[in-house]
Design an enzyme around this catalytic site. Sequence first.
Site, PDB file in Angstrom:
ATOM      1  N   ARG A 281       0.936  -1.206  -0.039  1.00 40.29           N
ATOM      2  CA  ARG A 281      -0.036  -0.036   0.059  1.00 40.29           C
ATOM      3  C   ARG A 281       0.931   1.374  -0.060  1.00 40.29           C
ATOM      4  O   ARG A 281       2.025   1.245   0.621  1.00 40.29           O
ATOM      5  CB  ARG A 281      -0.708   0.019   1.345  1.00 40.29           C
ATOM      6  CG  ARG A 281      -1.861   1.211   1.163  1.00 40.29           C
ATOM      7  CD  ARG A 281      -2.638   1.239   2.615  1.00 40.29           C
ATOM      8  NE  ARG A 281      -1.631   1.562   3.706  1.00 40.29           N
ATOM      9  CZ  ARG A 281      -1.125   2.634   4.101  1.00 40.29           C
ATOM     10  NH1 ARG A 281      -1.330   3.644   3.582  1.00 40.29           N
ATOM     11  NH2 ARG A 281      -0.404   2.617   5.257  1.00 40.29           N
ATOM     12  N   VAL A 282       0.356   2.184  -0.607  1.00 44.54           N
ATOM     13  CA  VAL A 282       1.111   3.592  -0.753  1.00 44.54           C
ATOM     14  C   VAL A 282       0.047   4.453  -0.500  1.00 44.54           C
ATOM     15  O   VAL A 282      -1.124   4.169  -0.303  1.00 44.54           O
ATOM     16  CB  VAL A 282       1.675   3.700  -2.091  1.00 44.54           C
ATOM     17  CG1 VAL A 282       2.957   3.036  -2.314  1.00 44.54           C
ATOM     18  CG2 VAL A 282       0.737   3.843  -3.271  1.00 44.54           C
ATOM     19  N   SER A 283       0.261   5.432   0.212  1.00 44.39           N
ATOM     20  CA  SER A 283      -0.732   6.573   0.735  1.00 44.39           C
ATOM     21  C   SER A 283      -1.140   7.740  -0.230  1.00 44.39           C
ATOM     22  O   SER A 283      -2.190   8.201  -0.156  1.00 44.39           O
ATOM     23  CB  SER A 283      -0.185   7.255   1.830  1.00 44.39           C
ATOM     24  OG  SER A 283       0.154   6.394   2.776  1.00 44.39           O
ATOM     25  N   THR A 284      -0.257   8.035  -1.132  1.00 47.09           N
ATOM     26  CA  THR A 284      -0.665   9.095  -2.110  1.00 47.09           C
ATOM     27  C   THR A 284      -0.598   8.788  -3.485  1.00 47.09           C
ATOM     28  O   THR A 284       0.106   7.722  -3.946  1.00 47.09           O
ATOM     29  CB  THR A 284       0.510  10.461  -1.837  1.00 47.09           C
ATOM     30  OG1 THR A 284       1.698   9.886  -2.161  1.00 47.09           O
ATOM     31  CG2 THR A 284       0.092  11.008  -0.392  1.00 47.09           C
TER      32      THR A 284
ATOM     33  N   GLN B 175       2.670   8.279  -5.729  1.00 47.65           N
ATOM     34  CA  GLN B 175       3.667   6.958  -5.199  1.00 47.65           C
ATOM     35  C   GLN B 175       2.896   6.123  -5.826  1.00 47.65           C
ATOM     36  O   GLN B 175       1.978   6.098  -6.426  1.00 47.65           O
ATOM     37  CB  GLN B 175       3.480   6.959  -3.697  1.00 47.65           C
ATOM     38  CG  GLN B 175       4.002   8.047  -2.778  1.00 47.65           C
ATOM     39  CD  GLN B 175       3.762   7.606  -1.345  1.00 47.65           C
ATOM     40  OE1 GLN B 175       2.530   7.162  -0.976  1.00 47.65           O
ATOM     41  NE2 GLN B 175       4.757   7.811  -0.458  1.00 47.65           N
TER      42      GLN B 175
END
Length: 185
Positions: free
Chosen positions: A10-13, A16
């Site tokens: 998982r990435v947040s933004t 990314q």
Amino acid sequence: MSGQRIGYARVSTSDQDTSIQVEQLQTAGCDRIFHENASGSSQNRTQLNEMLNFIRKGDTLVFTRIDRLARSLRDLQNLVHDFQQKGIAIKATEQPIDTNTAAGKAFLNMLGVFAEFETNIRKERQMEGIAKAKTSGVYKGRKPISEDVKKEVIRLHNDGVKKVEIIQLLGVGRTSVYNTLKECR
């Protein structure tokens, strides 16, 4: 028969991507990898939910770091509890996490505390930066939507178009749509 190795990345933004995590999970021998772009605190982690429905007793969940799985300690503890109840092991590629040992469980909880602490510190810094920018007149917030767009929001809503679809059709923020509809009541 031993279970599968199931990966979660998982990435947040939006700027990314999960490619580095996915490579690490492939190297770790994951049979299937779920990956998404969503905030750790977001309730809309569709790939996490899909993975939770897919993973089975005897499987091992593999992720790169604990903060990729959960941001809050409560969320982490709930997930770990659910995995333990289902007989699912947990492994991280970059941290010595093994929920089959007392030391591994303790380390997992400590990492969770630090991940939550890091998130809270980041939020505090962000709020301090915004407050400073507002004081100096640099931060003005988002530009309000035009009256024409407001009228279109109302027209679409009156025509039975769902709010989510209005947001997508007009490319405006969720809050703007809800506030516009609230004002017109």
